[in-house]
Design an enzyme around this catalytic site. Structure first.
Site, PDB file in Angstrom:
ATOM      1  N   TYR A  46       0.858  -1.185   0.000  1.00 56.28           N
ATOM      2  CA  TYR A  46       0.000   0.000   0.000  1.00 56.28           C
ATOM      3  C   TYR A  46       0.888   1.225   0.000  1.00 56.28           C
ATOM      4  O   TYR A  46       1.800   1.339   0.821  1.00 56.28           O
ATOM      5  CB  TYR A  46      -0.890  -0.010   1.252  1.00 56.28           C
TER       6      TYR A  46
ATOM      7  N   ASP B 278       9.433   2.496  -0.096  1.00 58.61           N
ATOM      8  CA  ASP B 278       8.381   3.185   0.640  1.00 58.61           C
ATOM      9  C   ASP B 278       8.498   2.787   2.106  1.00 58.61           C
ATOM     10  O   ASP B 278       8.122   1.687   2.508  1.00 58.61           O
ATOM     11  CB  ASP B 278       7.006   2.814   0.078  1.00 58.61           C
TER      12      ASP B 278
ATOM     13  N   LYS C 295       4.697   9.140   9.167  1.00 58.44           N
ATOM     14  CA  LYS C 295       4.453   8.616  10.522  1.00 58.44           C
ATOM     15  C   LYS C 295       5.480   9.087  11.570  1.00 58.44           C
ATOM     16  O   LYS C 295       5.354  10.185  12.075  1.00 58.44           O
ATOM     17  CB  LYS C 295       4.321   7.097  10.467  1.00 58.44           C
TER      18      LYS C 295
HETATM   19  N1  HOZ Z   1      -3.596   2.893   6.129  1.00 60.96           N
HETATM   20  C1  HOZ Z   1      -3.325   3.127   7.476  1.00 60.96           C
HETATM   21  C2  HOZ Z   1      -2.439   2.123   8.107  1.00 60.96           C
HETATM   22  N2  HOZ Z   1      -1.781   1.228   7.265  1.00 60.96           N
HETATM   23  C3  HOZ Z   1      -4.560   3.251   8.285  1.00 60.96           C
HETATM   24  C4  HOZ Z   1      -4.662   4.643   8.695  1.00 60.96           C
HETATM   25  C5  HOZ Z   1      -5.812   4.971   9.594  1.00 60.96           C
HETATM   26  O1  HOZ Z   1      -6.888   4.446   9.466  1.00 60.96           O
HETATM   27  O2  HOZ Z   1      -5.610   5.823  10.408  1.00 60.96           O
END
Ligand code: HOZ
Length: 430
Positions: A144, A238, A266
């Site tokens: 992702y 990434d 993050k």
């Molecule tokens: N895609 C985010 C973690 N892999 C989730 C983010 C969220 O829902 O805060």
């Protein structure tokens, strides 16, 4: 456990916000029940609006490596706020954080800050295309890279959780340049290079955290590097999720494979919205206004976010041993969970990289998205709600990763294993 206030809050949110959430995976859809609504966090703990307390293994999906309300990050944010929330003009704080980020990564000579991981990746891809004058990109099924159009193809995380890893609203024309390969399978990448001589970049989560935790094999990454070099293609790591989580100096430091560009997010924002991408000067200099590749943002380099990130990375720099401590706790946790699962007749696959941990209810090792998707989702849902009832907050999707913070103590790890034992027993006894 009383969750009446969360249920009420969720009802109201659903009438105002699609699905009641501002990011889909939070809705608890794949694990059932109502998402708990948070009132505050402190150290390793979360409190919900009903007054329940949980040991938090999500840590805001990664950023909070020092737990909630770390004193030095909080102080840095408050101090920055007092000087102004946003200027839309350069500040010295941006260079300070840039210096710090660069000091951790051999591959990064220059860095640009944005406001989210999605933005970082989207911009890095544009830069790779501008630099190489090519259009195609290769991504891996189950990785992702945020929700921008070209990357929302066979994606992991929330997309995989809801069984629609590609999305309506993304024109086929926008994804026709996105070639797909299988994670940890170099032959599938060779196939892409056979089919296209126009590949600008290969983008990969070197420590995949969005199909559950699935680290790439070292040898696979080395072969990927060679393939990219042989074809004049850039390699992008990434590390939005794994940066400062899988290791202090990037996946490059544990694999020996140096990428051309790295994307971050993050942890580098210390809990504030920050993303970044960086790499060699020669590539980064193609960015506007130094070069022709356009990229911009009103809140990019926001002073409050820079201050939070600077405080977090400074603390990491000063505590170089922290990653080893967190890794050892993560290993104890998954080994304990695996042991009590086995005692109750349940087979688990586990993985740890630094402060990241993952587990699958699967009797075969997990090397790629197909393996991850073959895990027992029903069992995961039972485990998740059982642990929540016991006061342990795990990610609400089997396609996400768990995180340990410095506030997560050895005693908490032991309590988690004991609770997991009770939950597995209850599952076994139906
Ligand atoms: N895609 C985010 C973690 N892999 C989730 C983010 C969220 O829902 O805060």
């Amino acid at each position: 456990m009383n969750t009446q206030a969360s249920i009420k809050a969720f009802e109201e949110a659903q009438s105002l916000i699609p699905g009641g959430v501002n990011s889909p995976v939070r809705a608890f859809k794949s694990v059932g029940g109502t998402p708990i609504f948070i009132s505050e966090g402190e150290g390793a703990y979360l409190k919900d609006v009903d007054g329940n307390k949980y040991v938090d293994f999500v840590q805001s999906w990664g950023p909070l490596i020092f737990g909630h309300r770390d004193e030095s990050i909080e102080a840095a944010v408050i101090d920055a706020v007092k000087h102004g929330l946003s200027f839309g003009a350069p500040t010295e704080a941006e260079s300070e954080l840039a210096k710090l980020v660069i000091s951790f990564f051999d591959s990064v000579e220059k860095v640009r800050f944005v406001s989210s991981g999605t933005e970082a990746v989207m911009s890095a891809i544009r830069l790779a295309r501008g630099y190489t004058h090519r259009d195609d990109i290769v991504k891996f099924t189950g990785c992702y890279h945020g929700h921008s159009d070209a990357l929302l193809v066979e994606a992991g995380s929330g997309a995989a959780t809801f069984g629609n890893p590609s999305s309506p609203g993304v024109p086929a024309d926008f994804t026709k340049h996105t070639l797909l390969a299988e994670y940890n399978n170099i032959e599938s990448v060779k196939e892409c290079f056979k089919n296209s001589s126009d590949i600008a970049c290969v983008i990969i989560e070197p420590i995949a955290g969005n199909m559950g935790l699935v680290p790439a094999d070292k040898e696979f990454l080395h072969e990927l590097r060679q393939l990219c070099d042989a074809n004049g293609t850039l390699l992008i790591f990434d590390e939005v999720m794994s940066g400062f989580r899988g290791s202090l100096n990037g996946a490059e430091s544990i694999t020996g494979v140096i990428p051309d560009l790295v994307t971050l997010g993050k942890v580098i924002g210390g809990g504030m919205p920050v993303g970044a991408f960086g790499g060699r000067k020669e590539i980064m200099s193609q960015l506007s206004p130094e070069g022709p590749v356009y990229q911009a943002g009103t809140l990019s380099g926001n002073p409050v976010a820079m201050a939070a990130g600077f405080a977090a990375l400074t603390k990491l720099k000063k505590n170089a041993r922290v990653m080893a401590v967190l890794e050892s706790r993560a290993k104890t946790l998954v080994a304990g969970m695996k042991r009590v699962a086995a005692e109750n007749g349940i087979v688990m696959q586990t993985a740890v990289r630094g402060s990241m941990f993952g587990f699958f209810f699967n009797d075969k090792p997990v090397k790629n998205f197909a393996d991850a998707a073959a895990s027992d989702a029903e069992l995961f849902a039972k485990f998740h709600s059982g642990m929540l009832n016991e006061g342990f907050y795990f990610a609400c999707s089997l396609y996400e990763t768990g995180f340990i913070s410095t506030a997560t103590t050895d005693a908490m790890i032991e309590e988690t294993i004991e609770a997991a034992n009770r939950v597995f027993k209850a599952i076994k006894n139906g």
